[in-house]
Design a protein around this motif. Structure first.
Motif: not given
Ligand code: ZN
Ligand code: ZN
Length: 331
Positions: A51-53, A70-73
């Motif tokens: 989870v990113c800002s 969601g884009h970090e995986f």
């Protein structure tokens, strides 16, 4: 499949969200023109998502996004080219059109027709599965854990600074902001041999930088000093003002925050001091993955908690708490 869904007002956990379908199957069904091989999507089983800002900003209306955020995986390839099947991968988040001038120069992240995973026009990774063009995928080597690999995207954003700015051994560098991005920027800049000082409000978070040999300073202890390179990663207007005041004449100011909103600052000092201002956003994955493979930095101390996807709503609420470190989701 299970997925978190943002409808523009509420985030909800959906138990039967449609699993992304392989484009080859759509093409077969509709008789349409197939995409170029490297633009064809692979279906990825998500192992961990961060989870990113930016996600938190999406829940405040940023980009007008609707869909699965969601884009970090990090995940493994379920369906896709044979040589990738079952392999662990991370994926670059900008899906270019592959036909324009920017895409032709390898700058899909600046393609005017791009989609951005979980941010613009295409579903992201807060789900059991996500669809990503094969060209965007990078293999993760065995000595990099899922918990490390999930940091590739934000770490690549930190490495982008080194693509844009020449930072040399002994340079005096100031990183403003001790959040996740500020933290990663400080770690990456230290690799150059520069003298990096991280300035922030949270002793706990600064400790992570100190442990890896960086200098740290609490905002309350700040005394005006001039630096060769200043990186603004606080996302606040006061941060920008302080950053501008801390760059030496002919120095470089790197703006890393993508906070929606307006800054009211006088630009005159930048002109008078002939400061180079650089906007810096996403980076390419290769240097970030390499740094993780070579164990040049440890990112896992940044993890605060791993939530199951079923508790995704709580996870996002936790991530929004002031001072929280990285929250991860495990589908
Ligand atoms: Zn992000
Ligand atoms: Zn393009």
């Amino acid at each position: 499949m299970r997925a978190l869904y943002w409808d523009g007002h509420d985030l909800s956990l959906q138990s039967s969200y449609p699993t992304p379908i392989q484009e080859s199957k759509i093409v077969r069904a509709t008789g349409g023109r197939p995409a170029r091989a490297d633009q064809q999507p692979a279906l990825i089983k998500v192992h961990l998502a961060g989870v990113c800002s930016t996600d938190l900003q999406i829940f405040r209306g940023y980009m007008g996004f609707r869909g699965v955020p969601g884009h970090e995986f990090v995940g493994s390839v379920d369906e896709g080219p044979e040589n990738l099947r079952g392999k662990r991968v991370v994926g670059e988040i900008n899906f270019g059109c592959s036909e324009c001038e920017h895409c032709g120069r390898g700058l899909a992240r600046h393609c005017a027709n791009r989609k951005v995973m979980g941010i613009l026009g295409v579903d992201g990774a807060f789900a059991e599965s996500v669809s990503v063009p094969v060209a965007n995928l990078h293999l993760v080597s065995d000595n990099v854990s899922d918990e490390e690999a999930v940091f590739t995207e934000p770490l690549a954003a930190a490495f982008e600074i080194l693509e844009q700015v020449q930072v040399d051994l002994g340079d005096e560098v100031l990183v403003l902001g001790d959040g996740k991005l500020g933290n990663l920027c400080a770690h990456v800049l230290k690799l150059t041999g520069a003298n990096v000082t991280a300035l922030g409000k949270h002793e706990e978070k600064l400790k992570l930088i100190k442990q890896s040999g960086g200098r740290t300073m609490l905002l309350n202890d700040w005394k005006p000093k001039l630096y060769d390179v200043v990186v603004e990663a606080t996302g606040s207007e006061s941060g920008l003002k302080l950053a501008m005041s801390a760059v030496r004449p002919r120095g470089t100011l790197v703006l890393k925050s993508t906070i929606a909103g307006e800054h009211h600052v006088s630009l005159a000092p930048l002109v008078i001091n002939e400061v180079t201002v650089i906007g810096s956003r996403c980076g390419v994955f290769a240097p970030a993955l390499e740094a993780l493979e070579e164990k040049r930095m440890s990112v896992t101390p940044l993890i605060e908690k791993v939530y199951p996807l079923a508790e995704g709503i709580e996870a996002v609420a936790h991530a929004a708490k002031q001072g929280s470190r990285k929250i991860l989701l495990r589908p």
